[in-house]
Write a protein that holds these residues in place. Structure first.
Motif, PDB file in Angstrom:
ATOM      1  N   ARG A   1       8.009   3.729  -9.356  1.00 33.35           N
ATOM      2  CA  ARG A   1       8.615   2.508 -10.296  1.00 33.35           C
ATOM      3  C   ARG A   1       8.003   1.174 -10.026  1.00 33.35           C
ATOM      4  NH1 ARG A   1      13.105   0.679  -8.927  1.00 33.35           N
ATOM      5  NH2 ARG A   1      13.736   2.130  -6.952  1.00 33.35           N
ATOM      6  N   HIS A   2       7.406   0.992  -8.714  1.00 33.45           N
ATOM      7  CA  HIS A   2       6.710  -0.314  -8.466  1.00 33.45           C
ATOM      8  C   HIS A   2       5.205   0.048  -8.254  1.00 33.45           C
ATOM      9  CE1 HIS A   2      10.483  -2.407  -7.545  1.00 33.45           C
ATOM     10  NE2 HIS A   2      10.805  -1.441  -7.120  1.00 33.45           N
ATOM     11  N   ASN A   3       4.696   1.028  -8.952  1.00 35.29           N
ATOM     12  CA  ASN A   3       3.146   1.437  -8.937  1.00 35.29           C
ATOM     13  C   ASN A   3       2.428   1.319  -7.699  1.00 35.29           C
ATOM     14  OD1 ASN A   3       3.154   1.094 -11.911  1.00 35.29           O
ATOM     15  ND2 ASN A   3       3.399  -0.726 -11.930  1.00 35.29           N
ATOM     16  N   ILE A   4       3.158   1.764  -6.494  1.00 36.13           N
ATOM     17  CA  ILE A   4       2.644   1.806  -5.063  1.00 36.13           C
ATOM     18  C   ILE A   4       1.971   3.310  -4.888  1.00 36.13           C
ATOM     19  CG2 ILE A   4       3.384   1.652  -2.733  1.00 36.13           C
ATOM     20  CD1 ILE A   4       5.605  -0.174  -3.589  1.00 36.13           C
ATOM     21  N   ARG A   5       0.740   3.163  -4.309  1.00 34.70           N
ATOM     22  CA  ARG A   5      -0.096   4.173  -4.400  1.00 34.70           C
ATOM     23  C   ARG A   5       0.400   5.283  -3.475  1.00 34.70           C
ATOM     24  NH1 ARG A   5      -5.542   4.790  -2.720  1.00 34.70           N
ATOM     25  NH2 ARG A   5      -5.139   3.367  -1.168  1.00 34.70           N
ATOM     26  N   LYS A   6       1.080   4.855  -2.372  1.00 37.47           N
ATOM     27  CA  LYS A   6       1.447   6.029  -1.354  1.00 37.47           C
ATOM     28  C   LYS A   6       2.836   5.880  -1.044  1.00 37.47           C
ATOM     29  CE  LYS A   6      -3.040   5.517   1.006  1.00 37.47           C
ATOM     30  NZ  LYS A   6      -3.812   4.897   2.157  1.00 37.47           N
ATOM     31  N   TRP A   7       3.480   7.003  -0.481  1.00 37.70           N
ATOM     32  CA  TRP A   7       4.792   7.053  -0.026  1.00 37.70           C
ATOM     33  C   TRP A   7       4.925   8.245   1.127  1.00 37.70           C
ATOM     34  CZ3 TRP A   7       7.129  11.806  -0.411  1.00 37.70           C
ATOM     35  CH2 TRP A   7       6.675  12.719  -1.536  1.00 37.70           C
ATOM     36  N   TYR A   8       5.730   7.849   2.022  1.00 37.56           N
ATOM     37  CA  TYR A   8       6.065   8.618   3.239  1.00 37.56           C
ATOM     38  C   TYR A   8       7.381   9.034   3.354  1.00 37.56           C
ATOM     39  CZ  TYR A   8       1.172   7.503   4.503  1.00 37.56           C
ATOM     40  OH  TYR A   8      -0.287   7.166   4.636  1.00 37.56           O
ATOM     41  N   THR A   9       7.757  10.059   4.083  1.00 36.95           N
ATOM     42  CA  THR A   9       8.975  10.126   4.847  1.00 36.95           C
ATOM     43  C   THR A   9       8.992  10.246   6.280  1.00 36.95           C
ATOM     44  OG1 THR A   9       8.573  12.543   5.025  1.00 36.95           O
ATOM     45  CG2 THR A   9       9.543  11.729   2.947  1.00 36.95           C
ATOM     46  N   ASP A  10       7.884   9.852   6.950  1.00 36.97           N
ATOM     47  CA  ASP A  10       7.891   9.500   8.269  1.00 36.97           C
ATOM     48  C   ASP A  10       7.386   8.259   8.678  1.00 36.97           C
ATOM     49  OD1 ASP A  10       6.020   9.977  10.876  1.00 36.97           O
ATOM     50  OD2 ASP A  10       7.724  11.524  11.197  1.00 36.97           O
ATOM     51  N   ALA A  11       7.905   7.425   9.528  1.00 33.58           N
ATOM     52  CA  ALA A  11       7.606   6.066   9.789  1.00 33.58           C
ATOM     53  C   ALA A  11       6.404   5.995  10.574  1.00 33.58           C
ATOM     54  CB  ALA A  11       8.673   5.430  10.665  1.00 33.58           C
TER      55      ALA A  11
ATOM     56  N   GLU B   1       0.863  -1.205   0.045  1.00 36.54           N
ATOM     57  CA  GLU B   1       0.082   0.174  -0.151  1.00 36.54           C
ATOM     58  C   GLU B   1       0.971   1.119   0.047  1.00 36.54           C
ATOM     59  OE1 GLU B   1      -3.247   2.403   0.123  1.00 36.54           O
ATOM     60  OE2 GLU B   1      -3.238   0.199  -0.089  1.00 36.54           O
ATOM     61  N   ALA B   2       1.864   1.227   0.901  1.00 31.08           N
ATOM     62  CA  ALA B   2       2.809   2.440   0.819  1.00 31.08           C
ATOM     63  C   ALA B   2       4.168   1.964   1.180  1.00 31.08           C
ATOM     64  CB  ALA B   2       2.096   3.351   1.755  1.00 31.08           C
ATOM     65  N   VAL B   3       5.273   3.013   1.062  1.00 27.94           N
ATOM     66  CA  VAL B   3       6.455   2.866   1.263  1.00 27.94           C
ATOM     67  C   VAL B   3       7.065   4.345   2.109  1.00 27.94           C
ATOM     68  CG1 VAL B   3       7.268   1.142  -0.488  1.00 27.94           C
ATOM     69  CG2 VAL B   3       7.329   3.895  -0.969  1.00 27.94           C
ATOM     70  N   MET B   4       8.231   3.827   2.760  1.00 19.79           N
ATOM     71  CA  MET B   4       8.607   5.273   3.418  1.00 19.79           C
ATOM     72  C   MET B   4      10.355   5.059   3.420  1.00 19.79           C
ATOM     73  SD  MET B   4      10.442   5.509   6.734  1.00 19.79           S
ATOM     74  CE  MET B   4      11.253   6.911   7.181  1.00 19.79           C
ATOM     75  N   SER B   5      10.500   6.201   3.352  1.00 25.58           N
ATOM     76  CA  SER B   5      12.187   6.597   3.379  1.00 25.58           C
ATOM     77  C   SER B   5      12.196   7.953   3.965  1.00 25.58           C
ATOM     78  CB  SER B   5      12.705   6.379   2.011  1.00 25.58           C
ATOM     79  OG  SER B   5      14.166   6.766   1.835  1.00 25.58           O
ATOM     80  N   ARG B   6      13.369   8.189   4.559  1.00 28.74           N
ATOM     81  CA  ARG B   6      13.679   9.443   5.113  1.00 28.74           C
ATOM     82  C   ARG B   6      13.771  10.441   3.829  1.00 28.74           C
ATOM     83  NH1 ARG B   6      18.259   8.487   9.361  1.00 28.74           N
ATOM     84  NH2 ARG B   6      18.867   7.290   7.577  1.00 28.74           N
TER      85      ARG B   6
END
Length: 327
Positions: A48-58, A32-37
């Protein structure tokens, strides 16, 4: 069927081929989502992986109501923090190996898992690969008889980055982040496999040194250990050896023969008995974490059981800390 919606904490190399794509290969599972600082890294990975959401806060990722399971792919020093955050939020965790950067952190994770009733799984994926399943089958069938001794031998030359003193060392060579040097990164796979086959190691002692002085972490280790069954073993690891000494081998000696196999390069399994030498080739899936990720997801769905939990992973950290003299 329960749908498992994953949130990734970390967009590192292991998530590109070894693990990441496997989460979408199992029925009832998706990312559903990925996170990186790094905003750029998180956005790029998601696109690149067709993932809907991304975050910078865990914490924001963990709190996302559309996510009900967390995959932690960060250096070991942050495993305990993120795993505890997720479990306290009621979300099961799948953590990269080793479980943490120390045995004490493993104990903390297990305590929170027990208190919350939320499971924590660990990515000791080699347990479930066909190659190592075949190793266990040969031993279980008694092909080499009663097991008398186990030996681990690993040697590799320094990597190019090990010589580079003009920039920060890789995190694997920073003990406060990784838990140790390359030993803490590679030996967990070997030790977990042995404990999965022969039971928990209850005594361990090691001698560690730095022979090449390329970095501060240990680069050469010798150890001996004893399993709860009374079986004894030894291991040697050298991360600054000459190319001619390169080796990746576990030998299992029995009363009726010997079995040897690699852990990282999957060379043919060698079985030696009175009947002669047999070499056995076993292919693994393209995504090496797929078998264990399938087990984890099916466990969360109530369809199967995954035995690679934080409880089963903790003895490996105990053994490593004992060998390195950390406890």
């Amino acid at each position: 069927m329960k749908q498992i919606s994953w949130g990734f904490i970390g967009c590192v190399e292991v998530t590109e081929k070894k693990s990441g794509p496997a989460f979408a290969e199992v029925e009832g599972s998706h990312v559903e989502a990925v996170m990186s600082r790094s905003e750029q890294k998180a956005r790029n990975y998601a696109e690149r992986h067709n993932i809907r959401k991304w975050y910078t806060d865990a914490q924001e990722l963990i709190d996302d109501p559309d996510i009900n399971a967390i995959y932690i792919a960060t250096p070991p020093s942050s495993h305990a923090t993120f795993a505890i955050m997720a479990m306290r939020a009621g979300k099961p965790v799948y953590v990269e190996k080793p479980l943490a950067a120390s045995y004490d952190d493993c104990v903390r994770i297990n305590r929170i898992s027990e208190q919350t009733g939320v499971p924590c799984y660990v990515a000791y994926y080699r347990r479930y690969l066909p190659y190592f399943q075949r190793v266990k089958e040969i031993i279980r069938e008694g092909r080499i008889g009663n097991i008398t001794n186990v030996q681990v031998r690993f040697s590799a030359p320094p990597r190019e980055l090990d010589y580079n003193s003009t920039r920060e060392l890789p995190w694997r060579l920073q003990p406060d982040i990784s838990g140790g040097g390359y030993f803490y990164d590679l030996a967990p796979h070997q030790l977990d496999l042995l404990q999965d086959i022969f039971g928990v190691i209850v005594k361990a002692h090691g001698y560690c040194t730095n022979r090449a002085h390329l970095y501060t972490a240990e680069d050469t280790i010798s150890a001996c250990f004893r399993f709860e069954s009374g079986l004894v073993g030894s291991g040697s690891w050298c991360f600054v050896g000459h190319q001619s000494a390169r080796e990746d081998c576990i030998e299992i000696v029995g009363e009726q023969g010997m079995l040897s196999f690699s852990v990282f390069n999957y060379k043919p399994i060698r079985l030696v008995t009175s009947e002669g030498l047999t070499e056995i080739e076993v292919k693994n899936p393209p995504y090496v974490q797929l078998p264990i990720i399938r087990k984890v997801i099916e466990d969360l769905q109530g369809l199967n059981i995954c035995t690679s939990t934080s409880v089963s992973a903790t003895p490996t950290n105990w053994v490593m800390d004992r060998i390195l003299g950390k406890m």
